[in-house]
Scaffold this active site. Structure first.
Site, short mmCIF file in Angstrom:
data_model
loop_
_atom_site.label_atom_id
_atom_site.label_comp_id
_atom_site.label_asym_id
_atom_site.label_seq_id
_atom_site.Cartn_x
_atom_site.Cartn_y
_atom_site.Cartn_z
N CYS A 283 2.21 39.07 73.75
CA CYS A 283 2.62 40.46 73.26
C CYS A 283 3.68 41.06 74.43
O CYS A 283 3.61 42.06 75.10
CB CYS A 283 1.24 41.37 73.38
SG CYS A 283 -0.31 40.77 72.67
N ALA A 285 6.98 41.98 73.87
CA ALA A 285 8.02 42.96 73.49
C ALA A 285 7.48 44.23 74.22
O ALA A 285 6.45 44.64 74.35
CB ALA A 285 8.17 43.13 72.17
N PRO A 286 8.61 45.20 74.73
CA PRO A 286 9.98 44.83 74.70
C PRO A 286 10.65 43.83 75.75
O PRO A 286 11.72 43.86 75.73
CB PRO A 286 10.84 46.39 74.60
CG PRO A 286 9.73 46.89 75.53
CD PRO A 286 8.49 46.26 75.24
N GLY A 287 9.84 43.21 76.40
CA GLY A 287 10.29 42.35 77.50
C GLY A 287 10.55 42.84 78.88
O GLY A 287 11.01 41.93 79.71
N GLY A 288 10.14 43.96 79.48
CA GLY A 288 10.21 44.46 80.63
C GLY A 288 9.49 43.53 81.48
O GLY A 288 9.91 43.28 83.06
N LYS A 289 8.26 43.18 81.50
CA LYS A 289 7.40 42.25 82.23
C LYS A 289 7.82 41.00 82.28
O LYS A 289 7.81 40.26 83.22
CB LYS A 289 6.04 42.58 81.80
CG LYS A 289 5.42 43.90 82.09
CD LYS A 289 3.78 44.08 81.40
CE LYS A 289 3.59 45.65 81.57
NZ LYS A 289 4.08 46.49 80.62
N ASP A 331 1.23 35.20 66.47
CA ASP A 331 0.14 35.95 66.69
C ASP A 331 -0.76 35.25 67.80
O ASP A 331 -1.23 34.38 67.70
CB ASP A 331 -0.63 35.98 65.57
CG ASP A 331 -2.20 37.07 65.52
OD1 ASP A 331 -2.53 37.45 66.64
OD2 ASP A 331 -2.99 37.23 64.66
N ASP A 350 -0.66 41.66 78.13
CA ASP A 350 -0.35 43.00 77.72
C ASP A 350 -0.81 43.40 76.28
O ASP A 350 -0.06 43.54 75.47
CB ASP A 350 1.01 43.41 77.68
CG ASP A 350 1.41 45.08 78.11
OD1 ASP A 350 0.61 45.57 78.07
OD2 ASP A 350 2.68 45.11 78.56
N CYS A 403 -1.60 49.90 78.29
CA CYS A 403 -1.19 51.24 78.89
C CYS A 403 -2.06 52.25 77.96
O CYS A 403 -1.64 53.17 77.47
CB CYS A 403 0.27 51.51 78.48
SG CYS A 403 0.56 51.15 76.75
#
Length: 460
Positions: A283, A285-289, A331, A350, A403
């Site tokens: 999971c 997106a958006p790719g920060g981690k 998935d 995440d 989050c």
């Protein structure tokens, strides 16, 4: 993670002075509020606006959605029978803004009436009468809402009830924190710069004051090991193109709480992952981690997301930072469709969640979510945990995060997983992080978003 995408702009501010007439921004705000009330994401709605009007419409929409409970209660008192959807949204927008200090109240009324004349002329007289009555009777009308929790706290009743149950000592503080404008928080790419050196670049660029020190800044003049997050917090946001070296990957925008994930997984158990370790970012997106993992270590990262369009964001982020990962649109709960059979040394999950911890950044979330969503999301979280655990090597680590401030999406999920999974062991981890003063790190003076973290080790 299945959460709202970042707002179109990386900053939140008042509409630029002199950019567009207020009536035009109010008209766009009414469009946005009407769309959110019909179930559309504010991020998607704003993305469809013309670039010239987007910042102003976003600023107004954020303010209105943070006071929508109050505005709806006022409108029901002033106009018991709801008008047509767009007119209703315009009234709600004007009432919400009239409760704040963004505009002179008489200017606001005049411009709201002008917006009505241009979009729904037959309703303009009613809009004028309702708003002028509110100005005359403001004190009495607002006093009559004091016992209404939805109007007082500007969150749905079920949301307030759940927070009371989960956090009896902090629920009001959480609700009040959700009404704040969040800071802009930066993550320095420590492959490029020490944090103190980049911070000096911000001072030189006039983005940080020269006398900002440890007492007032989340990242002081010292550097810390890369196994700890060290965010730089800007009280006032700026466009990313003003950040020194942004286009060259020197820095990224990421909330302080989200910056905990990558260091916690890379250094799980006190031993850093070796070069070339296989890591799954589920999971992603958006790719920060994903990017943060690769900034910290030379890893073979697989970034997975069910939404191909959101996966594009991951690739864009990695390209800007000069990093690479194997990206898959699939998935996470169905590994038979994408897994190559080689176990992972570490997994970052995440998980899709309510996004109840990032409401200050996405004020529409509280009005889009339904109480039934939380149970449905918890089932999804269980399904993904169950599906990914067999993909982890013995001795490997899985970091579960959401989050969310709701325990059903955090500690409750991990407690249930540990009860049914005999080879899983919980390691020390932050648990629930709340956006309230009691949960601040006193050495950093930083309040991040609401998050949950649980670090698990596979014993056999």
């Amino acid at each position: 993670m299945s959460r709202p995408a970042s707002p179109t702009s990386t900053t939140e501010s008042s509409p630029p002075a002199g950019s567009l007439p207020l009536w035009q921004l109010l008209s766009g705000c009414a469009d946005a509020v009407a769309a959110v009330r019909q179930g559309q994401s504010l991020t998607d709605v704003l993305a469809a606006r013309r670039p010239l009007e987007r910042p102003g419409v976003q600023a107004l929409s954020f303010a209105v959605l943070r006071r929508l409970g109050t505005a709806e209660a006022l409108r029901k008192k002033l106009v018991p029978k709801a008008p047509q959807a767009w007119v209703d949204a315009l009234l709600l927008s004007a009432l919400a803004l009239a409760c704040g200090t963004e505009y002179n109240e008489h200017t606001l009324v005049d411009q709201a009436v002008e917006a009505a004349k241009r979009h729904a002329r037959p309703a303009s007289g009613m809009v004028n009468a309702v708003l002028r009555r509110f100005l005359r009777e403001r004190g009495e009308l607002l006093a009559g809402l004091e016992q209404d929790p939805v109007a007082s706290f500007n969150h749905p009743a079920w949301w307030i009830k759940r927070l009371k149950q989960d956090w009896p000592d902090h629920w009001q503080a959480i609700l009040m924190a959700n009404q704040e404008q969040p800071p802009m928080t930066l993550r320095v790419n420590q492959r490029h710069h020490k944090v103190a050196a980049y911070r000096q670049q911000l001072v030189d660029a006039g983005i940080l004051p020269a006398d900002t020190g440890h007492e007032t800044q989340a990242s002081g003049a010292r550097d810390v090991p890369v196994d700890r997050p060290d965010p730089i917090v800007l009280a006032q946001g700026v466009p990313v193109n003003r950040l020194p070296g942004f286009e060259h990957g020197d820095v990224s925008v990421q909330d302080a709480a989200a910056q905990i994930a990558a260091p916690l997984l890379v250094h799980a158990g006190g031993h850093p992952l070796p070069a070339g370790a296989r890591v799954l970012d589920a999971c992603a997106a958006p790719g920060g981690k994903t990017a943060h993992l690769l900034e910290l270590a030379d890893l073979a990262v697989t970034a997975l997301d069910a939404d191909p369009q959101r996966l594009v964001r991951v690739n864009e982020t990695l390209n800007r930072l000069g990093l690479s990962a194997h990206t898959i649109a699939a998935d996470a709960s169905q590994p038979a469709a994408w897994w190559d059979g080689q176990p992972f040394d570490a997994i970052l999950l995440d998980a899709p969640c309510s996004a109840s911890g990032i409401v200050r950044r996405h004020p529409d979330v509280r009005w889009l979510r339904r109480e039934s969503d939380i149970s449905a999301l918890s089932r999804t979280q269980d399904a993904i945990l169950n599906a990914l655990w067999p993909l982890l090597k013995p001795g490997g680590h899985l970091l579960y995060c959401t989050c969310s401030v709701f325990k059903m999406e955090g500690q409750d999920r991990i407690d249930a997983f540990l009860q049914r999974t005999t080879d899983a062991r919980a390691l020390p981890s932050p648990g629930h992080l709340l956006p309230v003063v009691e949960y601040l790190d006193p050495a950093r003076h930083n309040r991040g978003d609401g998050f949950f973290y649980a670090l698990l080790s596979k014993t056999t």
